[in-house]
Scaffold this motif. Sequence first.
Motif, short mmCIF file in Angstrom:
data_model
loop_
_atom_site.label_atom_id
_atom_site.label_comp_id
_atom_site.label_asym_id
_atom_site.label_seq_id
_atom_site.Cartn_x
_atom_site.Cartn_y
_atom_site.Cartn_z
N UNK A 28 -3.21 13.45 -0.89
CA UNK A 28 -3.17 12.02 -0.52
C UNK A 28 -1.79 11.45 -0.83
N UNK A 29 -1.25 11.82 -1.99
CA UNK A 29 0.09 11.30 -2.34
C UNK A 29 1.12 11.77 -1.31
N UNK A 30 1.02 13.04 -0.93
CA UNK A 30 1.95 13.56 0.08
C UNK A 30 1.76 12.79 1.40
N UNK A 31 0.48 12.53 1.72
CA UNK A 31 0.17 11.79 2.95
C UNK A 31 0.78 10.40 2.91
N UNK A 32 0.72 9.76 1.77
CA UNK A 32 1.29 8.39 1.68
C UNK A 32 2.81 8.46 1.85
N UNK A 33 3.44 9.41 1.14
CA UNK A 33 4.90 9.53 1.24
C UNK A 33 5.31 9.70 2.71
N UNK A 34 4.61 10.62 3.38
CA UNK A 34 4.98 10.92 4.78
C UNK A 34 4.75 9.71 5.69
N UNK A 35 3.58 9.08 5.57
CA UNK A 35 3.26 7.99 6.51
C UNK A 35 4.12 6.76 6.24
N UNK A 36 4.40 6.50 4.96
CA UNK A 36 5.27 5.34 4.64
C UNK A 36 6.65 5.57 5.26
N UNK A 37 7.15 6.78 5.06
CA UNK A 37 8.48 7.09 5.60
C UNK A 37 8.50 6.91 7.13
N UNK A 38 7.43 7.41 7.78
CA UNK A 38 7.38 7.29 9.24
C UNK A 38 7.26 5.84 9.67
N UNK A 39 6.45 5.09 9.01
CA UNK A 39 6.26 3.68 9.38
C UNK A 39 7.55 2.89 9.20
N UNK A 40 8.24 3.18 8.08
CA UNK A 40 9.45 2.39 7.81
C UNK A 40 10.59 2.76 8.75
N UNK A 41 10.56 4.00 9.21
CA UNK A 41 11.68 4.39 10.10
C UNK A 41 11.34 4.17 11.58
N UNK A 42 10.11 3.76 11.89
CA UNK A 42 9.73 3.53 13.29
C UNK A 42 10.11 2.10 13.69
N UNK A 43 11.04 1.95 14.61
CA UNK A 43 11.49 0.59 14.96
C UNK A 43 10.39 -0.27 15.58
N UNK A 44 9.35 0.38 16.13
CA UNK A 44 8.24 -0.39 16.73
C UNK A 44 7.36 -1.04 15.65
N UNK A 45 7.40 -0.45 14.46
CA UNK A 45 6.56 -0.96 13.37
C UNK A 45 7.33 -2.05 12.62
N UNK A 46 6.73 -3.27 12.59
CA UNK A 46 7.44 -4.39 11.95
C UNK A 46 6.86 -4.69 10.56
N UNK A 47 5.62 -4.31 10.36
CA UNK A 47 4.99 -4.50 9.05
C UNK A 47 3.91 -3.43 8.88
N UNK A 48 3.45 -3.28 7.64
CA UNK A 48 2.55 -2.16 7.33
C UNK A 48 1.32 -2.68 6.57
N UNK A 49 0.15 -2.07 6.87
CA UNK A 49 -1.06 -2.35 6.08
C UNK A 49 -1.53 -1.02 5.50
N UNK A 50 -1.87 -1.04 4.21
CA UNK A 50 -2.44 0.17 3.58
C UNK A 50 -3.90 -0.10 3.29
#
Length: 719
Positions: A28-50
Amino acid sequence: MAQLTRVSGSVGLITLQSPPVNALSAAVRQGIVDTVQRALSDPEVKSVVVCGQNGIFCGGADIKEFGTNMSGPPLVPLIHAIEVAHKPVVAAIEGIALGGGLELALGCHYRIAHSKAKLGLPEVTLGLLPAAGGSQRLPRLIGVPAALDLITTGRHITAAEALKLGVVDQVTAHSTVDVAVKFALSVAGKPLDGRRISSLPCPRPPNMDALFEGVMKKVRQSARGAIAPIACVQAIRAAATLPYDQGMERELELMASLFTSDQARALQYIFFAQRAVARWSMPSGARWDTSKPRPVHKAAVIGLGTMGRGIAVALAQTGLSVVAVETQEKQLMAAKQEMSGMLERGAKRRGVAPAFDKIRYSPDIKAVADVDLVIEAVFEDMALKEKVFQQLSALCKPGTLLCTNTSGLDVDHLASQTRSPELVVGMHFFAPAHVMKLLEVVYGSKSSPQALATAMQLGKKMGKVSVAVGNCRGFVGNRMLKPYSEQAFFLLEEGATPELVDGALEDFGFPMGLFRMSDLSGLDVGWRVRKVDGLGKSSGASGQQARIRQGRRYSPLGDVLCEQGRFGQKTGRGWYQYDKPGGRVGRPDPWLHSFLEEYRAQHGLVARRIDHQEVLERCLYTLINEGFRILEDGIAAGPEEIDIIYVFGYGWPRHRGGPMFYASMVGLEKVLARLEFYQEAHPDVPYLQPCNLLKRLVASGSPPVHKWREVVKKLHSQL
Ligand SMILES: CC(C)(COP(=O)(O)OP(=O)(O)OC[C@H]1O[C@@H](n2cnc3c(N)ncnc32)[C@H](O)[C@@H]1OP(=O)(O)O)[C@@H](O)C(=O)NCCC(=O)NCCSC(=O)CC(=O)CCCCCCCCCCCCC(=O)O
Ligand SMILES: NC(=O)C1=CN([C@@H]2O[C@H](COP(=O)(O)OP(=O)(O)OC[C@H]3O[C@@H](n4cnc5c(N)ncnc54)[C@H](O)[C@@H]3O)[C@@H](O)[C@H]2O)C=CC1
């Protein structure tokens, strides 16, 4: 595991996926690291919900990983990466946000909780502290006093309280994820200054030194030797006095001292043991998952003394209709009055209406005709209980479960008084029954799996920690208490005082030593039982022979005190003296000290110096030895049952993990060697004779405690 999806066009929705509680395992921790990184680097994503899947945000670190070679990304930098993100991150908290789960949410910029969610930092209950920044962020967010309360107690709070304290920003009764997504859209692109908790100053309370001193004193008193609550206070003090980075260093340093401690191991063992005992089995092979409980809507309690009152109140508070039967008119009146008060206080505490109308009082046992289950709580007198069970068997509708609250009488014998012995089990509550968490559920040789399943399920509904055990004199808890108290009496004969024995036991972590406890519950209780057993008379004779009864060493000390009317608190005199009958504060009694001297002289005993170590070894190792006999006899299925009974019913300090776990920490070889040593010195004390299972475990290299269940199972399958 964690999944990233894009919703509402520009919101990255990260969903934690790890049933049943979305614990933060390495994956799960690895999953969070990966998805956060992807969300933050995706220009289409302007905000994030966990959020977490299945309506559960996160139950915190995966406790099963503790004590293993923990791999995967650590939590602290993971949470830091979320906090420093340039896009707003919103936590959508449903179900629970506990421990590392709440720490994860505290790293987010906003927190929205469902109205039914529960939040907390319960690490202290596992012998730890919130070391993923929780001890540093929470005081910055809600202030030092509130953080001290939440972190040192580990209590779970409701969403409403979380909102009031400022832990969350918003509470909703609707779909939390929908609300959070909408909110995330509204804050996209907005500055995040002031939303990163680690950058906030920690509000300094007035009189800070005095505040911490007071809290530390209180915590030390209530911790009874537990180290985690103290480390929690120290960590929060660091938050209040140091810059964030230095506070984090202190948090890690304190956590490192706790993480591998015996206390953390003990507390985590108890966490899993509590859940393991719910998965009961019977020697017949019947099990919790294949035995269907009967529905119980209406119950009866017979005998409204100390126990019956608490049991009836606890049943009514669970929502059952209760018929409360008491034959003595005066007792019935007194019970009504006291039970109304108990219901009223309970309702006030829980913020609900008192369940007065759930209880119907009756002087006539015939009122039980239509109930689904009866709990008998009349005097501990076999002849009386026999009669009551005969009556119940004749009066109750077919299928009614008949339970006894006996402290240790033979459940099989009571079952034999009825038409349907398969419907008889023991439900052994502890005083006060509406408060104490433990319930020993005793199956007899004829009890059906369904009867046991019904009692276990009812116990759970009542909020009890229910433990299924076999039938023997005293069951598990009281059977083990006998050698423990016998040793304490012998120690007085040999030179100790009640204060010395109690001091050793209280330093060990018991809330009360044996003699203080005996004064509280009444010396006459045990006296009555001893008399029924043909013991319990002081005999007046002197010398060693006067202290041999039924072929073994016996101490009549308690009997002599009872003959003098010293019943403990209720008479104002017992092992201690009190200001008045009913007084609560016991003081050492010079009379008792002279009495002990005279007693020793009369019996030719020479007092010697006894230290705390001898008290602990003799009292605790004989109790543990009896625990092994209980396993050997198949009365408890594993050490977990015994440990849960002792932690929840007998005040055994939780941070020591119960007597069997404690034995494993001390080392079985040592326990065996010390028992052998004391047995040589006291050959007339059978309880000091090490039991075969203990010897067998030592001979097989002392396997760890989690393997004992299998050893015991194998032992029984060979018989
Ligand atoms: C969540 C509950 C409230 C649910 O209750 P309920 O619905 O009644 O279900 P249960 O029967 O209790 O549970 C169902 C099932 O789930 C299992 N389970 C529950 N929670 C967890 C969990 N957190 N981990 C694993 N498994 C869990 C439970 O066991 C049941 O399964 P079963 O046993 O098979 O029946 C309730 O379950 C509950 O209260 N759970 C516990 C919640 C909790 O306490 N959470 C806090 C965990 S601790 C934590 O989060 C701390 C951290 O995150 C800190 C991490 C920082 C680490 C830093 C380490 C630095 C160390 C430095 C050391 C250096 C040492 C050196 O020098 O080497
Ligand atoms: N007191 C304690 O701490 C604990 C007691 N127990 C067990 O619980 C049972 C009850 O104990 P206590 O409540 O302490 O006793 P108690 O003496 O306080 O109350 C017993 C009550 O039963 C009533 N009674 C007697 N015969 C009756 C009958 N035929 N029908 C209806 N009522 C009748 C009595 O009038 C009395 O009010 C005993 O078996 C005891 O061993 C179990 C756990 C703890």
